[in-house]
Design a protein around this motif. Structure first.
Motif, PDB file in Angstrom:
ATOM      1  N   ARG A   1       6.874   3.907   6.062  1.00  0.00           N
ATOM      2  CA  ARG A   1       8.315   3.158   6.090  1.00  0.00           C
ATOM      3  C   ARG A   1       9.454   4.090   5.927  1.00  0.00           C
ATOM      4  O   ARG A   1      10.344   3.973   6.637  1.00  0.00           O
ATOM      5  N   LEU A   2       8.940   4.885   4.789  1.00  0.00           N
ATOM      6  CA  LEU A   2      10.081   5.847   4.702  1.00  0.00           C
ATOM      7  C   LEU A   2      10.118   7.030   5.838  1.00  0.00           C
ATOM      8  O   LEU A   2      11.427   7.301   6.010  1.00  0.00           O
TER       9      LEU A   2
ATOM     10  N   GLU B   1       0.845  -1.201  -0.097  1.00  0.00           N
ATOM     11  CA  GLU B   1       0.179   0.000   0.106  1.00  0.00           C
ATOM     12  C   GLU B   1       0.892   1.341  -0.011  1.00  0.00           C
ATOM     13  O   GLU B   1       2.149   1.317   0.823  1.00  0.00           O
ATOM     14  N   GLY B   2       0.438   2.221  -0.842  1.00  0.00           N
ATOM     15  CA  GLY B   2       1.145   3.495  -1.074  1.00  0.00           C
ATOM     16  C   GLY B   2       1.307   3.954   0.681  1.00  0.00           C
ATOM     17  O   GLY B   2       2.623   4.746   0.911  1.00  0.00           O
ATOM     18  N   VAL B   3      -0.003   3.905   1.586  1.00  0.00           N
ATOM     19  CA  VAL B   3       0.378   4.313   2.645  1.00  0.00           C
ATOM     20  C   VAL B   3       1.673   3.687   3.416  1.00  0.00           C
ATOM     21  O   VAL B   3       2.370   4.334   4.185  1.00  0.00           O
TER      22      VAL B   3
ATOM     23  N   LYS C   1      -5.779   9.195   0.255  1.00  0.00           N
ATOM     24  CA  LYS C   1      -4.951  10.050   0.206  1.00  0.00           C
ATOM     25  C   LYS C   1      -4.798  10.873   1.351  1.00  0.00           C
ATOM     26  O   LYS C   1      -3.366  10.939   1.785  1.00  0.00           O
ATOM     27  N   ILE C   2      -5.704  10.959   2.237  1.00  0.00           N
ATOM     28  CA  ILE C   2      -5.669  11.560   3.662  1.00  0.00           C
ATOM     29  C   ILE C   2      -4.929  10.811   4.425  1.00  0.00           C
ATOM     30  O   ILE C   2      -3.923  11.079   5.243  1.00  0.00           O
ATOM     31  N   ALA C   3      -5.102   9.454   4.448  1.00  0.00           N
ATOM     32  CA  ALA C   3      -4.108   8.713   5.241  1.00  0.00           C
ATOM     33  C   ALA C   3      -2.626   8.773   4.748  1.00  0.00           C
ATOM     34  O   ALA C   3      -1.763   8.734   5.494  1.00  0.00           O
TER      35      ALA C   3
END
Lengths: 523, 231
Positions: free
Chosen positions: B70-71, B63-65, B91-93
């Motif tokens: 992690r970054l 997931e992009g989130v 998006k919000i997440a």
């Protein structure tokens, strides 16, 4: 001749099951009484005329008994008459001794004629009764078939069956029908037992096509009798009947026949309703397919149109770049850009339509300022609106509306896009907001050609597009999506023609309840 | 740092998108690296040390989130997320998880460059301590806490002012409702969206010529607000 009085209310009630045996002895008593009466009346007459003539009086009694009470009492009366005649009338009186041998013949004559009369009279009576029963049955069946003829649903058929069974046989009724691959109770009157056993017996009857349960040789321990509903297609269901009063079931052969006729009518009606349902389903399916075809055609057409412009513009730029001046290049690029924006809105609308139809859209309602809603809408159409004059009347003092901003903006975007699309480029688009009847109304008006009055209500139908505008692009989805979204918010949408030309599409959205914190803030 | 030195990591599983971004960014002088999935992206961040990441939310593996989270455990590299319109929650997440901004597909390269520039500027000088903020007819003297529109001073309440200064601090960047409430009102106010709505409305009526067509404070539907960085 009998006139069937079917139209006049319920049919005459049938005698319940068999005639009660207890009443028979009374008829014999009446016979004795009549004979006694005749013997009494005969006494003074006997002095005047020959006793042989009094035989006629006794024959009258036999006739009455035959007509009124049937074979047994009439034969009994005939024999009794002979004895009474002998005892009271024939000298020597008050003994069974006979002085004159000629009276023996009179006795035999009286007995023979009495028996013949009773046979004939009884037959006449039985025929009359049979005819009356037939009338009653015919009336009952007529009544049922009239009810069944007006039944348009399975449930109405079942209700009619239950009601008539109660009226005719004093029975509780249950109907079992196969549903999919299961066999279940479909309808029942209140007094019918609802248990595992009834279902088991009904299932057996359904599988074997034979009567079972109370009063039969199969599964006789059941509380009710279960009869198959048969049509030409086979067994289509099972009817259970349970006598209301006793745990017994007396059904005369006549009643059995009537019940059978009733069941076959119910079976036919059930079958008819089922076929009608099937036909209706098929019709619905065809309509759905038609709609889907229309949708696919519309999607295909409307996705490809902007794609054609984009491909055209891009291929010109790629292949003929040398021949284009700056203006032409700019024109082509703008075309491609605007068309891809349109394509994007279209895809958004299609997605929303799908989600609306699947009822998968759950608006995240929040108080939202009308100014903000309008602002977000206009920002999404910035490129489309840049060359257009926009007349705005959105007061800052309007109460906030309770909406999902993303969805509500999409609804409004469709309205504004429509107004821009269907009106001349040099005319303004008006946006006006005000409070009316506890809701905030937002109107989008144009100076286009308007809509024929008769078609105003249809512009929110899916795929509707006013005929003469069919050369204009659009799926006819926009307004119907706006409608779906607005109604999802508990709002309204409507359209009207403007005085002076053009049309107005308006949406009314619910005003947001101030939150507790907000009320505090206002104080 | 000039644009020519700036390294961009593009994370998207769609080849056409990567190709378009590579071409467009390359033309602007950016050095472009590409990753097809989240795992590769996490490795490439270590290997190539990009200055900014363009991250698609719909990756095949992660997931992009989660990539964002992690970054953010060890890196403050600006992240711009790409998403489609229908998934506001994602998006919000991602934004709340530390992404800097987002772009909705489809987007134009103009928008992309603007977002990149804003993200890079904020990355370079975490605290923009310029004394003056100018945007069109709006002029804010941050040292003296004076706000002027077309040369006329505008009176703001303390809350309105701190909301505006928060927006100015992140000018050009989207700020979620949650971030704004947390920064301006403090922790515990995340649910009080009406405070935000009312104060934004008041700010607009004081600063904007036409509040229903705002030029300075933009609403990002379902996400938050953004102060333009230029008009």
């Amino acid at each position: 001749m009998y006139v069937i009085s079917g139209a006049a209310g319920s049919p005459p009630a049938l005698p319940r099951f068999a005639p009660e045996a207890g009443r028979a002895w009374r008829q014999y008593l009446y016979g004795i009484g009549l004979v006694a009466l005749v013997s009494l009346i005969g006494q003074p007459i006997r002095m005047v005329i020959d006793p042989t003539n009094l035989v006629m009086l006794y024959l009258l009694v036999v006739l009455v008994a035959a007509i009124r009470w049937g074979r047994g009492p009439s034969v009994f009366t005939a024999v009794l008459s002979v004895l009474a005649f002998d005892f009271f009338m024939v000298p020597p009186q008050l003994t069974f001794a006979v002085s004159d041998a000629q009276y023996i013949l009179t006795f035999l004559g009286l007995l023979a004629v009495g028996l013949v009369i009773s046979t004939l009279a009884v037959r006449a009576r039985e025929q009359a009764e049979a005819a009356r029963r037939r009338e009653t049955h015919t009336a009952a069946l007529y009544d049922l078939s009239r009810d069944l003829a007006t039944a348009v649903s399975q449930d109405m058929v079942m209700q009619a069956a239950i009601r008539h069974n109660r009226e005719l046989f004093d029975c509780e009724t249950a109907v079992f029908l196969p549903e999919g691959d299961r066999f279940t109770l479909h309808a029942r009157s209140a007094g019918f037992p609802l248990d595992q056993e009834s279902n088991a017996v009904a299932t057996w009857v359904f599988q074997h096509g034979q009567v079972a349960g109370l009063g039969t040789n199969t599964l006789a321990a059941a509380e009710a009798r279960y009869l198959p509903l048969k049509t030409a297609q086979g067994v289509i269901g099972v009817v259970g009947i349970k006598p209301r009063l006793a745990r017994k079931m007396f059904l005369s052969p006549d009643h059995e026949r009537l019940l059978e006729a009733l069941l076959s009518q119910i079976a036919l009606a059930t079958e008819a309703v089922r076929l009608a349902d099937k036909a209706h389903q098929a019709q619905l399916l065809r309509e759905t397919e038609k709609l889907q075809t229309a949708l696919l055609n519309s999607i295909s057409h409307n996705l490809r149109t902007p794609l054609a412009s984009i491909t055209g513009a891009l291929s010109t730029l790629r292949d003929d770049d040398q021949m284009l001046d700056t203006d032409a290049r700019w024109e082509l690029l703008n075309t491609a850009w605007e068309e891809s924006e349109r394509l994007n809105r279209l895809v958004g609308n299609l997605l929303s339509m799908t989600r609306l139809e699947a009822r998968a859209m759950k608006p995240a309602l929040e108080p939202c300022d009308v100014e903000d809603l309008v602002g977000v809408t206009l920002a999404q159409l910035a490129n489309l609106l840049r060359p257009r004059q926009l007349v705005m009347d959105v007061p800052a003092a309007l109460p906030p509306v309770s909406v999902d901003l993303v969805l509500a903006a999409q609804a409004l975007v469709n309205l504004v896009e429509n107004a821009v699309k269907y009106s001349p480029a040099d005319t303004p688009v008006d946006i006006r907001a005000y409070v009316d009847q506890g809701q905030v109304v937002i109107e989008v008006s144009d100076r286009g050609v308007g809509i024929p009055q008769a078609e105003l209500d249809h512009i929110f139908d899916k795929f509707y597009r006013v005929q003469r505008m069919s050369d204009m692009s659009g799926t006819g989805l926009g307004l119907s999506i706006s409608k779906g979204i607005v109604e999802l918010h508990g709002g309204r949408i409507w359209a009207l023609n403007r005085p002076g030309g053009g049309m107005t599409v308006a949406i009314a959205l619910p005003i947001a309840e101030p939150s507790p914190g907000e009320k505090e803030m206002q104080r | 740092m000039t644009e020519a030195d700036i390294r961009v990591l593009v994370v998207d599983d769609d080849r056409a998108i990567r190709r378009f971004l590579r071409t467009a960014l390359g033309a602007h002088g950016y050095v472009v690296f590409e990753a097809e999935n989240g795992q590769q992206a996490l490795r490439d961040v270590v290997a190539h040390r990009p200055d900014v990441i363009i991250l698609d939310l719909g990756l095949p593996d992660l997931e992009g989130v989660d990539v964002t989270r992690r970054l953010r455990e060890w890196s403050q590299v600006p992240i711009i997320i790409l998403s489609v319109r229908e998934y506001e929650e994602d998006k919000i997440a991602a934004l709340d998880a530390g992404a800097d901004d987002y772009l909705t597909k489809p987007f134009g390269v103009g928008e992309l460059m603007a977002r990149l520039r804003v993200a890079l500027r904020h990355a370079i000088s975490q605290v923009d301590d310029a004394a003056q903020f100018v945007l069109g007819d709006l002029r804010v003297d941050l040292a003296r806490r004076v706000v002027e529109v077309r040369g006329l001073e505008v009176q703001l309440t303390p809350t309105e002012y701190s909301l505006l200064s928060m927006l100015i601090k992140h000018a050009g960047k989207v700020l979620t409702h949650r971030q704004l409430l947390h920064e301006v009102w403090g922790p515990g106010y995340q649910g009080e969206k009406h405070l935000l709505r009312v104060n934004i409305s008041n700010l607009r009526s004081k600063l904007e010529v036409e509040p229903a067509r705002p030029q300075y404070i933009l609403t990002e539907p379902g996400v938050g607000y953004r102060l333009r960085s230029n008009v």
